[in-house]
Enzyme design. Structure first.
Site, mmCIF file in Angstrom:
data_model
loop_
_atom_site.group_PDB
_atom_site.id
_atom_site.type_symbol
_atom_site.label_atom_id
_atom_site.label_comp_id
_atom_site.label_asym_id
_atom_site.label_seq_id
_atom_site.Cartn_x
_atom_site.Cartn_y
_atom_site.Cartn_z
ATOM 1 N N GLU A 315 0.821 -1.218 0.000
ATOM 2 C CA GLU A 315 0.000 0.000 0.000
ATOM 3 C C GLU A 315 0.851 1.263 0.000
ATOM 4 O OE1 GLU A 315 -3.061 0.373 2.986
ATOM 5 O OE2 GLU A 315 -4.497 -0.738 1.772
ATOM 6 N N HIS A 336 8.032 -26.975 0.508
ATOM 7 C CA HIS A 336 7.312 -28.081 -0.138
ATOM 8 C C HIS A 336 6.218 -27.575 -1.070
ATOM 9 C CE1 HIS A 336 9.221 -31.193 2.435
ATOM 10 N NE2 HIS A 336 9.456 -30.106 3.153
ATOM 11 N N LYS A 451 -13.956 0.945 -3.143
ATOM 12 C CA LYS A 451 -14.928 1.345 -2.108
ATOM 13 C C LYS A 451 -16.051 2.143 -2.730
ATOM 14 C CE LYS A 451 -11.711 1.960 1.736
ATOM 15 N NZ LYS A 451 -11.165 2.963 2.624
HETATM 16 O O1 PA5 Z 1 -3.319 1.380 5.800
HETATM 17 C C1 PA5 Z 1 -4.431 1.847 5.681
HETATM 18 O O2 PA5 Z 1 -4.639 3.049 5.845
HETATM 19 C C2 PA5 Z 1 -5.607 0.964 5.372
HETATM 20 O O3 PA5 Z 1 -5.229 -0.370 5.245
HETATM 21 C C3 PA5 Z 1 -6.655 1.072 6.460
HETATM 22 O O4 PA5 Z 1 -6.084 0.657 7.676
HETATM 23 C C4 PA5 Z 1 -7.869 0.234 6.150
HETATM 24 O O5 PA5 Z 1 -8.396 0.615 4.898
HETATM 25 C C5 PA5 Z 1 -8.944 0.413 7.212
HETATM 26 O O6 PA5 Z 1 -9.317 1.753 7.327
HETATM 27 P P1 PA5 Z 1 -10.077 2.311 8.586
HETATM 28 O O7 PA5 Z 1 -9.189 2.141 9.763
HETATM 29 O O8 PA5 Z 1 -10.356 3.738 8.271
HETATM 30 O O9 PA5 Z 1 -11.336 1.499 8.746
#
Ligand code: PA5
Length: 460
Positions: A315, A336, A451
């Site tokens: 990310e 394996h 989303k």
């Molecule tokens: O790293 C990030 O920002 C994302 O992986 C969020 O943690 C994830 O989308 C969850 O978001 P939120 O904490 O707003 O529910």
């Protein structure tokens, strides 16, 4: 302290030249200055320039800040309050469901798998120091899995509670799970008006979850600090509250991270774990096209740490059609399954072993047996750690013989302090690598597309 060794025998034969690393000394030392300045910029009053936004550098000095606050303010500090809330919940309930997705749960799961009893939820509570069982949900929308967990909770005699974690407070997977689990929780406790005592939210200082927590009467709630992105939040209440519920030493976690901060700031390039790690990975990718970054964990307990790192790297750096592909494997299990490809497949992989020097339990020997059809009496005195060490050495030797580059990241022990060092090291390395590549490691604009579409499809 954590150790990092690049397999020296590969220099010159396994792709890397000494000069590849030396050439990065200047640029990476410069990037370190930038990352340190980012932490100051974030903490100060100056405006963040457009080119730096978003700048979620709040994670960097957070461990130091939380520890300093504990020393100065004692019981009223956030860390003491997290511990008190976790202890209260542990007294009140037998199980806690942690709701969250992505950065809002992967760190807590990594800590549970690495530092708690390997069968934490299944063993007698005395073997987990009387702490509640911990389940993770809200990290998917799996109808069978959610109802399976509800069956399990309904079959328990004691009460259960919820820790719900969402920075934005609006993530649909987590919000939907919260509504469903709240409904069941409210009908399972003796006084529905008291439901707020059973729910501890970790969220921003405003938003849907914040408002819901107010309506439910949740007196205890914790913030995801401003400027700390989800995947960088494991050492905030996001990871610390579940860790404290599990009975982990959250001060030791933070102390380990603070040690890594000092190491990163102080040590020169050739001794700096963060800079060495980035230099080797970057050189392998840029010079030799090894853009699959394999984290090869040994034993069973570090897989979730690897999955946490997969998210962090993917990310943070998977932007602008760039960024290495992270892949966590667990050995000897995956020798394996994936071993063949790693030994003889494309030379697009760079393998870092993540190992533990000293395990928690006494080494278990194979032992003598009257039934020697398996031929193991010869190895009767060898222990499981001996076999694992031989597998690690043998695998590295096989890669070396084929000039395939590996490195070792070694945890002296699997405990909170060294986990704190490791998590902070990998977060700093990710930011350093992003800055080196000219990619902003913060923010995840690409996640918004699904989303938006999902919500449009559901609400049309
Ligand atoms: O790293 C990030 O920002 C994302 O992986 C969020 O943690 C994830 O989308 C969850 O978001 P939120 O904490 O707003 O529910």
């Amino acid at each position: 302290m954590l150790e990092y060794h690049l397999d020296g025998t590969l220099i010159g034969t396994g792709g890397l030249e000494t000069s590849d690393l030396e050439n990065l000394a200047g640029p990476l030392t410069g990037v370190r200055e930038e990352v340190l300045a980012d932490a100051d910029l974030w903490a100060g009053d100056a405006n963040v320039p457009e080119a730096k936004q978003p700048l979620d550098a709040g994670f960097h000095m957070l461990p130091n800040r939380l520890l300093d606050e504990l020393a100065a303010d004692g019981d009223s500090s956030q860390l003491a309050q997290i511990q008190a809330s976790a202890d209260r919940l542990a007294e009140l309930v037998d199980s806690v469901v942690v709701l969250g997705i992505g950065g809002s749960y992967m760190g807590a799961r990594a800590l549970l798998e690495a530092c708690c009893h390997p069968y934490y939820n299944q063993v007698a509570p005395t073997l987990r120091a009387g702490r509640p069982a911990v389940y993770f949900e809200g990290n998917n929308v799996d109808n069978d899995a959610v109802q399976g967990l509800l069956d399990l909770l309904a079959g328990q005699t004691g009460d259960w509670g919820i820790v719900v974690i969402s920075k934005s407070g609006g993530t649909l997977e987590t919000a939907a799970a919260l509504r469903i689990f709240l409904r069941e929780l409210t009908s399972s406790i003796s006084d529905a008006a008291e439901v707020g005592k059973y729910v501890v939210p970790v969220t921003g200082t405003s938003g849907k979850l914040f408002d819901l927590a107010t309506a439910l009467g949740c007196d205890e709630r914790f913030p995801v600090p401003d400027g700390v992105g989800g995947r960088f939040s494991v050492l905030s209440a996001v990871g610390l509250l579940p860790a404290a519920v599990m009975g982990l030493d959250i001060e030791a976690l933070l102390a380990g991270a603070a040690e890594m901060n000092a190491h990163f700031e102080r040590e020169p390039f050739d001794k700096n774990l963060v800079l060495q790690y980035v230099a080797a990975a970057h050189a392998m990718e840029e010079k030799h096209g090894a853009d699959i970054r394999v984290l090869s964990t040994w034993g069973k307990r570090l897989e979730a740490v690897g999955l946490w790192y997969d998210q962090l790297l993917a990310e943070s750096l998977g932007k602008h059609e760039r960024g290495a592909m992270p892949l966590t494997i667990v050995n000897t299990r995956d020798l394996h399954s994936r071993g063949q490809q790693h030994q003889e497949g494309k030379r697009d992989k760079y393998i870092t072993n993540l190992t533990v020097k000293q395990g928690i339990r006494e080494p278990l020997a194979i032992g003598q047996s009257d039934y020697n059809q398996d031929g193991l009496n010869e190895l009767a005195n060898k222990t499981l750690p001996d076999i694992l060490s031989a597998a690690i050495a043998g695998t590295n030797q096989a890669y070396r013989d084929d000039h395939r580059a590996t490195a070792d990241l070694v945890l002296p022990k699997l405990d909170e302090q060294h986990l704190g060092q490791l998590l902070q090291m990998l977060m700093l390395a990710t930011v350093v690598e992003g800055r080196l590549l000219g990619i902003n490691p913060y923010g995840q604009p690409g996640v918004e597309a699904y989303k938006k579409n999902m919500n449009a499809i559901l609400r049309k």
